[in-house]
Scaffold this motif. Sequence first.
Motif, PDB file in Angstrom:
ATOM      1  N   GLY A  75     -26.988 -21.503 -17.111  1.00 14.33           N
ATOM      2  CA  GLY A  75     -28.013 -22.204 -17.881  1.00 14.33           C
ATOM      3  C   GLY A  75     -28.448 -21.423 -19.105  1.00 14.33           C
ATOM      4  O   GLY A  75     -29.639 -21.353 -19.421  1.00 14.33           O
ATOM      5  N   ALA A  76     -27.478 -20.856 -19.811  1.00 16.65           N
ATOM      6  CA  ALA A  76     -27.788 -19.988 -20.949  1.00 16.65           C
ATOM      7  C   ALA A  76     -28.069 -20.737 -22.245  1.00 16.65           C
ATOM      8  O   ALA A  76     -28.522 -20.123 -23.221  1.00 16.65           O
ATOM      9  N   GLU A  77     -27.820 -22.028 -22.273  1.00 19.09           N
ATOM     10  CA  GLU A  77     -27.978 -22.775 -23.516  1.00 19.09           C
ATOM     11  C   GLU A  77     -29.408 -22.691 -24.047  1.00 19.09           C
ATOM     12  O   GLU A  77     -30.373 -22.903 -23.302  1.00 19.09           O
ATOM     13  N   GLY A  78     -29.554 -22.335 -25.311  1.00 18.49           N
ATOM     14  CA  GLY A  78     -30.870 -22.242 -25.929  1.00 18.49           C
ATOM     15  C   GLY A  78     -31.583 -20.931 -25.686  1.00 18.49           C
ATOM     16  O   GLY A  78     -32.675 -20.706 -26.214  1.00 18.49           O
ATOM     17  N   LYS A  79     -30.982 -20.049 -24.901  1.00 13.16           N
ATOM     18  CA  LYS A  79     -31.611 -18.769 -24.605  1.00 13.16           C
ATOM     19  C   LYS A  79     -30.997 -17.667 -25.475  1.00 13.16           C
ATOM     20  O   LYS A  79     -29.969 -17.860 -26.104  1.00 13.16           O
ATOM     21  N   ARG A  80     -31.642 -16.531 -25.495  1.00 19.35           N
ATOM     22  CA  ARG A  80     -31.198 -15.447 -26.369  1.00 19.35           C
ATOM     23  C   ARG A  80     -30.001 -14.733 -25.750  1.00 19.35           C
ATOM     24  O   ARG A  80     -30.101 -14.142 -24.667  1.00 19.35           O
ATOM     25  N   ILE A  81     -28.880 -14.793 -26.467  1.00 22.45           N
ATOM     26  CA  ILE A  81     -27.646 -14.165 -26.004  1.00 22.45           C
ATOM     27  C   ILE A  81     -27.208 -13.144 -27.041  1.00 22.45           C
ATOM     28  O   ILE A  81     -27.156 -13.446 -28.237  1.00 22.45           O
ATOM     29  N   ILE A  82     -26.893 -11.958 -26.576  1.00 25.87           N
ATOM     30  CA  ILE A  82     -26.489 -10.886 -27.480  1.00 25.87           C
ATOM     31  C   ILE A  82     -25.109 -10.380 -27.082  1.00 25.87           C
ATOM     32  O   ILE A  82     -24.828 -10.131 -25.904  1.00 25.87           O
ATOM     33  N   TYR A  83     -24.255 -10.250 -28.078  1.00 22.70           N
ATOM     34  CA  TYR A  83     -22.910  -9.705 -27.875  1.00 22.70           C
ATOM     35  C   TYR A  83     -22.868  -8.314 -28.495  1.00 22.70           C
ATOM     36  O   TYR A  83     -23.187  -8.135 -29.670  1.00 22.70           O
ATOM     37  N   MET A  84     -22.483  -7.323 -27.705  1.00 23.89           N
ATOM     38  CA  MET A  84     -22.416  -5.956 -28.193  1.00 23.89           C
ATOM     39  C   MET A  84     -21.197  -5.818 -29.102  1.00 23.89           C
ATOM     40  O   MET A  84     -20.060  -5.949 -28.652  1.00 23.89           O
ATOM     41  N   SER A  85     -21.465  -5.566 -30.396  1.00 23.00           N
ATOM     42  CA  SER A  85     -20.391  -5.589 -31.383  1.00 23.00           C
ATOM     43  C   SER A  85     -20.716  -4.678 -32.557  1.00 23.00           C
ATOM     44  O   SER A  85     -21.859  -4.660 -33.027  1.00 23.00           O
ATOM     45  N   PRO A  86     -19.726  -3.931 -33.066  1.00 25.02           N
ATOM     46  CA  PRO A  86     -19.964  -3.084 -34.242  1.00 25.02           C
ATOM     47  C   PRO A  86     -20.235  -3.891 -35.507  1.00 25.02           C
ATOM     48  O   PRO A  86     -20.633  -3.330 -36.522  1.00 25.02           O
ATOM     49  N   ARG A  87     -20.051  -5.215 -35.445  1.00 29.50           N
ATOM     50  CA  ARG A  87     -20.321  -6.058 -36.622  1.00 29.50           C
ATOM     51  C   ARG A  87     -21.796  -6.398 -36.768  1.00 29.50           C
ATOM     52  O   ARG A  87     -22.217  -6.904 -37.809  1.00 29.50           O
ATOM     53  N   GLY A  88     -22.582  -6.161 -35.718  1.00 31.59           N
ATOM     54  CA  GLY A  88     -23.984  -6.550 -35.752  1.00 31.59           C
ATOM     55  C   GLY A  88     -24.874  -5.506 -36.385  1.00 31.59           C
ATOM     56  O   GLY A  88     -24.440  -4.394 -36.699  1.00 31.59           O
ATOM     57  N   PRO A  89     -26.152  -5.849 -36.600  1.00 29.12           N
ATOM     58  CA  PRO A  89     -27.109  -4.861 -37.103  1.00 29.12           C
ATOM     59  C   PRO A  89     -27.266  -3.741 -36.083  1.00 29.12           C
ATOM     60  O   PRO A  89     -27.071  -3.942 -34.879  1.00 29.12           O
ATOM     61  N   ILE A  90     -27.609  -2.568 -36.554  1.00 31.29           N
ATOM     62  CA  ILE A  90     -27.726  -1.413 -35.661  1.00 31.29           C
ATOM     63  C   ILE A  90     -29.080  -1.431 -34.955  1.00 31.29           C
ATOM     64  O   ILE A  90     -30.119  -1.634 -35.575  1.00 31.29           O
ATOM     65  N   LEU A  91     -29.056  -1.215 -33.664  1.00 29.02           N
ATOM     66  CA  LEU A  91     -30.270  -1.192 -32.848  1.00 29.02           C
ATOM     67  C   LEU A  91     -31.288  -0.203 -33.406  1.00 29.02           C
ATOM     68  O   LEU A  91     -30.946   0.938 -33.716  1.00 29.02           O
ATOM     69  N   ASN A  92     -32.532  -0.651 -33.522  1.00 23.97           N
ATOM     70  CA  ASN A  92     -33.608   0.248 -33.914  1.00 23.97           C
ATOM     71  C   ASN A  92     -34.863  -0.118 -33.115  1.00 23.97           C
ATOM     72  O   ASN A  92     -34.838  -1.024 -32.273  1.00 23.97           O
ATOM     73  N   GLN A  93     -35.959   0.579 -33.378  1.00 25.23           N
ATOM     74  CA  GLN A  93     -37.164   0.372 -32.598  1.00 25.23           C
ATOM     75  C   GLN A  93     -37.719  -1.036 -32.760  1.00 25.23           C
ATOM     76  O   GLN A  93     -38.213  -1.632 -31.804  1.00 25.23           O
ATOM     77  N   GLN A  94     -37.645  -1.574 -33.960  1.00 24.48           N
ATOM     78  CA  GLN A  94     -38.159  -2.923 -34.190  1.00 24.48           C
ATOM     79  C   GLN A  94     -37.407  -3.953 -33.354  1.00 24.48           C
ATOM     80  O   GLN A  94     -38.015  -4.841 -32.740  1.00 24.48           O
ATOM     81  N   ILE A  95     -36.077  -3.839 -33.324  1.00 22.74           N
ATOM     82  CA  ILE A  95     -35.272  -4.765 -32.515  1.00 22.74           C
ATOM     83  C   ILE A  95     -35.602  -4.594 -31.042  1.00 22.74           C
ATOM     84  O   ILE A  95     -35.729  -5.581 -30.295  1.00 22.74           O
ATOM     85  N   ALA A  96     -35.752  -3.355 -30.595  1.00 21.70           N
ATOM     86  CA  ALA A  96     -36.083  -3.096 -29.193  1.00 21.70           C
ATOM     87  C   ALA A  96     -37.410  -3.742 -28.819  1.00 21.70           C
ATOM     88  O   ALA A  96     -37.552  -4.336 -27.735  1.00 21.70           O
ATOM     89  N   GLU A  97     -38.389  -3.651 -29.693  1.00 20.95           N
ATOM     90  CA  GLU A  97     -39.697  -4.251 -29.417  1.00 20.95           C
ATOM     91  C   GLU A  97     -39.608  -5.776 -29.342  1.00 20.95           C
ATOM     92  O   GLU A  97     -40.289  -6.405 -28.528  1.00 20.95           O
ATOM     93  N   GLU A  98     -38.774  -6.367 -30.176  1.00 23.49           N
ATOM     94  CA  GLU A  98     -38.586  -7.817 -30.136  1.00 23.49           C
ATOM     95  C   GLU A  98     -37.943  -8.243 -28.816  1.00 23.49           C
ATOM     96  O   GLU A  98     -38.353  -9.218 -28.193  1.00 23.49           O
ATOM     97  N   LEU A  99     -36.911  -7.502 -28.400  1.00 25.28           N
ATOM     98  CA  LEU A  99     -36.210  -7.840 -27.164  1.00 25.28           C
ATOM     99  C   LEU A  99     -37.112  -7.688 -25.947  1.00 25.28           C
ATOM    100  O   LEU A  99     -37.003  -8.444 -24.976  1.00 25.28           O
ATOM    101  N   ALA A 100     -38.012  -6.723 -25.993  1.00 23.53           N
ATOM    102  CA  ALA A 100     -38.898  -6.472 -24.853  1.00 23.53           C
ATOM    103  C   ALA A 100     -39.857  -7.627 -24.590  1.00 23.53           C
ATOM    104  O   ALA A 100     -40.422  -7.740 -23.499  1.00 23.53           O
ATOM    105  N   LYS A 101     -40.027  -8.506 -25.573  1.00 26.15           N
ATOM    106  CA  LYS A 101     -40.950  -9.639 -25.427  1.00 26.15           C
ATOM    107  C   LYS A 101     -40.281 -10.865 -24.809  1.00 26.15           C
ATOM    108  O   LYS A 101     -40.960 -11.840 -24.471  1.00 26.15           O
ATOM    109  N   GLU A 102     -38.963 -10.832 -24.659  1.00 26.71           N
ATOM    110  CA  GLU A 102     -38.243 -11.980 -24.102  1.00 26.71           C
ATOM    111  C   GLU A 102     -38.494 -12.105 -22.597  1.00 26.71           C
ATOM    112  O   GLU A 102     -38.654 -11.103 -21.891  1.00 26.71           O
ATOM    113  N   GLU A 103     -38.499 -13.328 -22.109  1.00 28.91           N
ATOM    114  CA  GLU A 103     -38.625 -13.551 -20.667  1.00 28.91           C
ATOM    115  C   GLU A 103     -37.272 -13.473 -19.976  1.00 28.91           C
ATOM    116  O   GLU A 103     -37.175 -13.107 -18.798  1.00 28.91           O
ATOM    117  N   GLU A 104     -36.226 -13.856 -20.721  1.00 31.09           N
ATOM    118  CA  GLU A 104     -34.869 -13.794 -20.179  1.00 31.09           C
ATOM    119  C   GLU A 104     -33.915 -13.497 -21.331  1.00 31.09           C
ATOM    120  O   GLU A 104     -34.086 -14.013 -22.439  1.00 31.09           O
TER     121      GLU A 104
END
Length: 246
Positions: A75-104
């Motif tokens: 039931g992943a449709e519409g939910k936040r899905i992340i693919y670990m890839s060197p093409r994406g933005p580099i993880l930083n504190q701001q991104i971590a704080e955003e992810l921490a607010k997700e329910e799933e």
Amino acid sequence: MIINILTQFPDMFAAVTSESILGRAAEKGILDIRIINIRDYTTDKHRKTDDTSFGGGAGMVMLPQPAFDCFKALGAEGKRIIYMSPRGPILNQQIAEELAKEEEIFLLCGHYEGVDQRILDAWNIEELSIGDYILTGGELAAMVVIDTFARLIPGVLGNSDSLSEESIYSGLLEYPQYTKPRNYEGLEVPEVLCNGNHKLIHLWQYEHSLRLTRERRPDLFEKYLASEPVLTKDEKKILEQIIHEQ
């Protein structure tokens, strides 16, 4: 928070998700970490999940069928899905704080050459990197991401004070740490840390954080200065002294 990890190598996550801080958070019910084996969703009798790429090139690419069926089943449709890839933005504190607010959240771990682009497009998947280098698979990167954002979730860390004092959170690198004994093979702990004067201890720690940050991460030091931190009179004096030393 529910953390769904989609991988072809689920055993890699056993120690990370069952031990230490993450394991204790899972036991408390703060985190619900679910390891999903993508191979369980393949229709191939040999449990095949990847194949050679169209257009040639080395390496194998994840097939769309197992990933599509896995996302549908979860039931992943519409939910936040992340693919670990060197093409994406580099993880930083701001991104971590955003992810921490997700329910799933869903983390897709590719392996070898990557995943079929149609998986990313059809499921509106974000790409995220942990640095400008290449790993053999996304599993290790996913572990780093999980550890980074999970510890920001209330209750995961036993001592909330340690979160705000740690490196990066304050904008500065962390000051040197010492423990017992005070003297070890002639090496002494700085006297100021043992005299019980909390004001002097704080100023010592602040000064050493500033010096370490200026020396090792000048980019963070400049960012800290630009933030115009609210400081006491004594802190301002230390900061001005260090600035003038440059």
